[in-house]
Design a protein around this motif. Structure first.
Motif, PDB file in Angstrom:
ATOM      1  N   VAL A 151       0.833  -1.204   0.000  1.00 15.30           N
ATOM      2  CA  VAL A 151       0.000   0.000   0.000  1.00 15.30           C
ATOM      3  C   VAL A 151       0.868   1.255   0.000  1.00 15.30           C
ATOM      4  O   VAL A 151       0.606   2.208  -0.742  1.00 15.30           O
ATOM      5  CB  VAL A 151      -0.961  -0.008   1.205  1.00 15.30           C
ATOM      6  CG1 VAL A 151      -1.778   1.280   1.237  1.00 15.30           C
ATOM      7  CG2 VAL A 151      -1.895  -1.216   1.133  1.00 15.30           C
ATOM      8  N   VAL A 152       1.907   1.260   0.816  1.00 19.06           N
ATOM      9  CA  VAL A 152       2.772   2.442   0.902  1.00 19.06           C
ATOM     10  C   VAL A 152       3.527   2.659  -0.402  1.00 19.06           C
ATOM     11  O   VAL A 152       3.509   3.761  -0.980  1.00 19.06           O
ATOM     12  CB  VAL A 152       3.756   2.307   2.085  1.00 19.06           C
ATOM     13  CG1 VAL A 152       4.805   3.416   2.026  1.00 19.06           C
ATOM     14  CG2 VAL A 152       3.013   2.372   3.410  1.00 19.06           C
ATOM     15  N   VAL A 153       4.202   1.621  -0.902  1.00 16.05           N
ATOM     16  CA  VAL A 153       5.047   1.775  -2.086  1.00 16.05           C
ATOM     17  C   VAL A 153       4.223   2.114  -3.318  1.00 16.05           C
ATOM     18  O   VAL A 153       4.575   3.017  -4.092  1.00 16.05           O
ATOM     19  CB  VAL A 153       5.883   0.499  -2.324  1.00 16.05           C
ATOM     20  CG1 VAL A 153       6.588   0.555  -3.677  1.00 16.05           C
ATOM     21  CG2 VAL A 153       6.892   0.313  -1.207  1.00 16.05           C
ATOM     22  N   ILE A 154       3.112   1.406  -3.526  1.00 14.00           N
ATOM     23  CA  ILE A 154       2.325   1.638  -4.734  1.00 14.00           C
ATOM     24  C   ILE A 154       1.746   3.043  -4.742  1.00 14.00           C
ATOM     25  O   ILE A 154       1.648   3.695  -5.792  1.00 14.00           O
ATOM     26  CB  ILE A 154       1.220   0.567  -4.893  1.00 14.00           C
ATOM     27  CG1 ILE A 154       0.830   0.419  -6.377  1.00 14.00           C
ATOM     28  CG2 ILE A 154      -0.013   0.900  -4.083  1.00 14.00           C
ATOM     29  CD1 ILE A 154       1.844  -0.234  -7.236  1.00 14.00           C
ATOM     30  N   ASN A 155       1.372   3.568  -3.574  1.00 20.31           N
ATOM     31  CA  ASN A 155       0.821   4.918  -3.530  1.00 20.31           C
ATOM     32  C   ASN A 155       1.911   5.983  -3.626  1.00 20.31           C
ATOM     33  O   ASN A 155       1.682   7.053  -4.198  1.00 20.31           O
ATOM     34  CB  ASN A 155      -0.016   5.105  -2.263  1.00 20.31           C
ATOM     35  CG  ASN A 155      -1.384   4.468  -2.385  1.00 20.31           C
ATOM     36  OD1 ASN A 155      -2.261   4.975  -3.075  1.00 20.31           O
ATOM     37  ND2 ASN A 155      -1.572   3.327  -1.722  1.00 20.31           N
ATOM     38  N   LEU A 156       3.090   5.700  -3.104  1.00 22.47           N
ATOM     39  CA  LEU A 156       4.214   6.620  -3.306  1.00 22.47           C
ATOM     40  C   LEU A 156       4.588   6.697  -4.782  1.00 22.47           C
ATOM     41  O   LEU A 156       4.880   7.779  -5.310  1.00 22.47           O
ATOM     42  CB  LEU A 156       5.420   6.181  -2.477  1.00 22.47           C
ATOM     43  CG  LEU A 156       5.323   6.360  -0.960  1.00 22.47           C
ATOM     44  CD1 LEU A 156       6.560   5.780  -0.281  1.00 22.47           C
ATOM     45  CD2 LEU A 156       5.164   7.837  -0.588  1.00 22.47           C
ATOM     46  N   LEU A 157       4.566   5.553  -5.465  1.00 20.38           N
ATOM     47  CA  LEU A 157       4.854   5.541  -6.892  1.00 20.38           C
ATOM     48  C   LEU A 157       3.779   6.273  -7.691  1.00 20.38           C
ATOM     49  O   LEU A 157       4.050   6.778  -8.793  1.00 20.38           O
ATOM     50  CB  LEU A 157       4.989   4.100  -7.396  1.00 20.38           C
ATOM     51  CG  LEU A 157       6.213   3.328  -6.901  1.00 20.38           C
ATOM     52  CD1 LEU A 157       6.146   1.872  -7.346  1.00 20.38           C
ATOM     53  CD2 LEU A 157       7.503   3.972  -7.430  1.00 20.38           C
TER      54      LEU A 157
END
Length: 221
Positions: A151-157
């Motif tokens: 959730v964190v990485v995909i939304n940061l990307l």
């Protein structure tokens, strides 16, 4: 010859890319739109997969180093036999054991030993104990860490702030974890009984193509 990490990296990346393309096909078909590849969404999902391959690869190695070995068929048959399960988990058996323990303090040592063997839960051998520990950690620590990272990485990307990404973790963690637990236990049983340690990340990716499609559809929202 490529290292096991490189092989895992390449194979997992290909599987993640296939999963994302399938997700886009499903999403656009549901919306009755002609298929057009969303390259940005594909790169975002593949980028997430690239970032988590190495941590998961070395985590599986660390688990195997800490809890080595595979359970044998004999160990499984002993633990999951009807008689064994009844003796360990039956309330009547435990009540009987407690009542007998008060009456039999003066019995000879060999009888005491027989009583203990009959009623007490049997000690696990290292292979079976290793399996249960790896299975438990996979359903808890590994699952939680991977979902939070996703959730964190995909939304940061996707350009979201770290604060917003964490808010989405709090919002979406329960449904994502619930969905993961519908398939992951079966994968874990196979991973920790027959799959070599360096093949587990790829095996998980292969078994989780449908799960990755679900994550891709989530990421598209």
């Amino acid at each position: 010859m490529p290292s096991p990490l490189i092989v895992t990296f390449v194979q997992a990346t290909i599987l993640n890319a296939i999963s994302n393309v399938l997700a886009q096909l499903i999403d656009q078909r549901n919306n009755k739109a002609p298929f057009t590849l969303n390259t940005l969404a594909l790169l975002q999902f593949v980028g997430y997969g690239v970032l988590i391959v190495a941590p998961n690869f070395y985590w599986q190695r660390a688990l195997e180093a800490r809890y080595p070995g595979f359970p044998t068929r004999t160990e499984f048959s002993k633990v999951f036999s009807a008689r064994s399960l009844k003796s360990v988990f039956s309330p009547r058996a435990w009540l009987s054991f407690c009542s007998r323990s008060r009456q039999d303090d003066s019995l000879p040592s060999h009888t005491e030993k027989e009583k203990h063997i009959r009623w007490a839960p049997q000690r696990q051998t290292s292979g079976l104990r290793s399996f249960f520990m790896k299975f438990l950690l996979d359903q808890t620590a590994t699952s939680i860490a991977n979902l939070v990272l996703f959730v964190v990485v995909i939304n940061l990307l996707k350009g979201e702030s770290l604060k917003k990404s964490w808010e989405l973790v709090v919002l979406d963690f329960r449904p994502l974890m619930s969905a993961r637990l519908k398939y992951r236990p079966v994968v874990s049983v196979l991973m920790y009984t027959v799959i070599p340690v360096d093949r587990r990340v790829v095996f998980g990716s292969a078994c989780g193509v449908i799960w990755s499609v679900y994550l891709s559809l989530y990421a598209a929202v």
